[in-house]
Every structure is written in C-alpha cells, then in structure tokens.
Design a protein around this motif. Structure first.
Motif, PDB file in Angstrom:
ATOM      1  N   UNK A  62     -11.846  -4.064 -10.180  1.00  0.00           N
ATOM      2  CA  UNK A  62     -11.800  -2.983  -9.192  1.00  0.00           C
ATOM      3  C   UNK A  62     -13.177  -2.630  -8.625  1.00  0.00           C
ATOM      4  N   UNK A  63     -14.207  -2.715  -9.453  1.00  0.00           N
ATOM      5  CA  UNK A  63     -15.549  -2.377  -8.977  1.00  0.00           C
ATOM      6  C   UNK A  63     -16.017  -3.343  -7.893  1.00  0.00           C
ATOM      7  N   UNK A  64     -15.552  -4.590  -7.932  1.00  0.00           N
ATOM      8  CA  UNK A  64     -15.903  -5.563  -6.896  1.00  0.00           C
ATOM      9  C   UNK A  64     -15.020  -5.396  -5.661  1.00  0.00           C
ATOM     10  N   UNK A  65     -13.783  -4.987  -5.865  1.00  0.00           N
ATOM     11  CA  UNK A  65     -12.843  -4.836  -4.750  1.00  0.00           C
ATOM     12  C   UNK A  65     -13.154  -3.603  -3.910  1.00  0.00           C
ATOM     13  N   UNK A  66     -13.592  -2.531  -4.541  1.00  0.00           N
ATOM     14  CA  UNK A  66     -13.782  -1.259  -3.832  1.00  0.00           C
ATOM     15  C   UNK A  66     -14.701  -1.355  -2.614  1.00  0.00           C
ATOM     16  N   UNK A  67     -15.917  -1.936  -2.726  1.00  0.00           N
ATOM     17  CA  UNK A  67     -16.766  -1.976  -1.526  1.00  0.00           C
ATOM     18  C   UNK A  67     -16.170  -2.819  -0.397  1.00  0.00           C
ATOM     19  N   UNK A  68     -15.430  -3.853  -0.746  1.00  0.00           N
ATOM     20  CA  UNK A  68     -14.771  -4.643   0.293  1.00  0.00           C
ATOM     21  C   UNK A  68     -13.745  -3.793   1.035  1.00  0.00           C
ATOM     22  N   UNK A  69     -12.947  -3.054   0.274  1.00  0.00           N
ATOM     23  CA  UNK A  69     -11.921  -2.202   0.892  1.00  0.00           C
ATOM     24  C   UNK A  69     -12.548  -1.089   1.719  1.00  0.00           C
ATOM     25  N   UNK A  70     -13.684  -0.566   1.248  1.00  0.00           N
ATOM     26  CA  UNK A  70     -14.384   0.478   2.006  1.00  0.00           C
ATOM     27  C   UNK A  70     -14.965  -0.073   3.313  1.00  0.00           C
ATOM     28  N   UNK A  71     -15.245  -1.362   3.345  1.00  0.00           N
ATOM     29  CA  UNK A  71     -15.708  -2.006   4.577  1.00  0.00           C
ATOM     30  C   UNK A  71     -14.543  -2.272   5.528  1.00  0.00           C
ATOM     31  N   UNK A  72     -13.422  -2.702   4.962  1.00  0.00           N
ATOM     32  CA  UNK A  72     -12.258  -3.098   5.757  1.00  0.00           C
ATOM     33  C   UNK A  72     -11.548  -1.895   6.383  1.00  0.00           C
ATOM     34  N   UNK A  73     -11.404  -0.815   5.632  1.00  0.00           N
ATOM     35  CA  UNK A  73     -10.603   0.328   6.084  1.00  0.00           C
ATOM     36  C   UNK A  73     -11.007   0.867   7.453  1.00  0.00           C
ATOM     37  N   UNK A  74     -12.292   1.132   7.724  1.00  0.00           N
ATOM     38  CA  UNK A  74     -12.632   1.651   9.061  1.00  0.00           C
ATOM     39  C   UNK A  74     -12.347   0.655  10.192  1.00  0.00           C
ATOM     40  N   UNK A  75     -12.468  -0.636   9.895  1.00  0.00           N
ATOM     41  CA  UNK A  75     -12.176  -1.647  10.920  1.00  0.00           C
ATOM     42  C   UNK A  75     -10.689  -1.639  11.237  1.00  0.00           C
ATOM     43  N   UNK A  76      -9.857  -1.657  10.202  1.00  0.00           N
ATOM     44  CA  UNK A  76      -8.410  -1.621  10.424  1.00  0.00           C
ATOM     45  C   UNK A  76      -7.998  -0.328  11.119  1.00  0.00           C
ATOM     46  N   UNK A  77      -8.577   0.792  10.693  1.00  0.00           N
ATOM     47  CA  UNK A  77      -8.232   2.087  11.303  1.00  0.00           C
ATOM     48  C   UNK A  77      -8.561   2.095  12.796  1.00  0.00           C
ATOM     49  N   UNK A  78      -9.735   1.590  13.122  1.00  0.00           N
ATOM     50  CA  UNK A  78     -10.190   1.589  14.516  1.00  0.00           C
ATOM     51  C   UNK A  78      -9.439   0.563  15.361  1.00  0.00           C
ATOM     52  N   UNK A  79      -9.239  -0.633  14.829  1.00  0.00           N
ATOM     53  CA  UNK A  79      -8.661  -1.720  15.630  1.00  0.00           C
ATOM     54  C   UNK A  79      -7.135  -1.774  15.584  1.00  0.00           C
ATOM     55  N   UNK A  80      -6.533  -1.376  14.454  1.00  0.00           N
ATOM     56  CA  UNK A  80      -5.077  -1.452  14.321  1.00  0.00           C
ATOM     57  C   UNK A  80      -4.398  -0.090  14.419  1.00  0.00           C
ATOM     58  N   UNK A  81      -5.149   0.954  14.106  1.00  0.00           N
ATOM     59  CA  UNK A  81      -4.589   2.313  14.114  1.00  0.00           C
ATOM     60  C   UNK A  81      -4.407   2.821  12.692  1.00  0.00           C
ATOM     61  N   UNK A  82      -4.448   4.136  12.551  1.00  0.00           N
ATOM     62  CA  UNK A  82      -4.404   4.735  11.210  1.00  0.00           C
ATOM     63  C   UNK A  82      -3.024   4.663  10.563  1.00  0.00           C
ATOM     64  N   UNK A  83      -1.979   4.430  11.356  1.00  0.00           N
ATOM     65  CA  UNK A  83      -0.635   4.348  10.778  1.00  0.00           C
ATOM     66  C   UNK A  83      -0.119   2.912  10.696  1.00  0.00           C
TER      67      UNK A  83
END
Length: 169
Positions: free
Chosen positions: A96-117
């Motif tokens: 999980x410690x390795x996965x977390x920073x990747x997910x923190x990088x991905x989330x804003x991109x998906x939110x901005x490009x795909x939408x929050x829902x």
C-alpha cells in the motif's frame, strides 16, 4: 473417480495456461519499444493479474508505466491508466505504501479529464481510501470514502449496491 480426474485435468490445464501467459509476457516485454508492444503488455498483465499472478503482472505494469512516463508526446490519461494498473497490482500484493503515491498522482488527472463521477475516478478514489485505511490514515480514508459516497449517491442513487458498499466502508 471422475470428479478427481476433472480436477486434475483442470489444474494441469490452468498451470500450462499460466506458464504460457508468463512466457508470452516475457516475449512481449522484449519488444517494448513499439506502441503495439505496450498494448500487448497491458493485455497480458491484465490476464496474469486476473489469474492471481500478481508478481508477473507487476513486472509488465512497471514496464508499461515506465514507457508511458517517458513518452514526451504521450497523453496524460494513458500514463495515468498505466499508473493506476500498477497501483492496483501493488495493492493486491499488500504494498500500500508504494501504491498510495501513484493513486495520488492519478486521481487529479482522472478527475480533471474524466470527471469526478466517472467510474474510473471513483474506483481510483476508493482504492486510495483503501490504501490510506491500510496505512493507518483513518481520517484521510474517511474523507475519500465520503467524497465517493456523495458522488455515487448523486450518480447512481442511494440504494445502489455500490453506493451501499461504499457507505459500509
């Protein structure tokens, strides 16, 4: 008996198939320069991941992610998808410690490009919440679960199974 013979046959075929797919993964990784190779590595990694072969899938996802991150003219969503796949496999391996920073990088991109829902955005935020929970960050996890719950309640309704599952988390 017949049931034992069936179990043995299925087990033997599964082992053969897993080894075949692992070999396929090694072959595709050797041809990693072409865009087609990246696609093939991703497909093979998905198959390995679904068969419970996370360590083999991890190697392919790491290669795909490195290629996507090195692309100077690449689409940030393609890079984010590669990072999300890698993070998902790391989570399945309880890293999980390795996965977390990747997910923190991905989330804003998906939110901005795909939408929050969007489904991928919500899955990513849920995975991030799971990472935080497993790393002892209950407050951070709660905030992400609440954001997912609010989006799901609006998008698919308060009584949908996925909404209820998120509420349980």
């Amino acid at each position: 008996g017949l049931q034992g013979l069936n179990a043995t046959a299925v087990s033997t075929l599964r082992r053969w198939f897993v080894e075949f797919v692992k070999g396929l993964g090694r072959r595709v990784r050797a041809h990693r320069d072409a865009a087609e190779g990246v696609f093939q590595m991703t497909v093979v990694a998905h198959v390995l991941n679904s068969m419970g072969e996370q360590l083999e899938a991890l190697q392919l996802y790491e290669t795909v992610t490195a290629i996507r991150e090195a692309e100077t003219d690449g689409d940030e969503v393609n890079t984010a998808v590669a990072q999300a796949n890698l993070a998902n496999t790391l989570q399945r391996l309880k890293r999980h410690a390795e996965a977390r920073p990747l997910l923190e990088t991905v989330l804003p991109i998906f939110s901005r490009r795909l939408g929050t829902t969007h489904e991928d955005t919500l899955k990513t935020r849920t995975r991030l919440a799971n990472c935080k929970r497993n790393l002892g960050d209950a407050d951070g996890a709660r905030g992400d679960y609440e954001a997912v719950l609010a989006a799901m309640t609006t998008a698919i309704g308060p009584t949908h199974a996925e909404t209820l599952k998120t509420q349980l988390n």
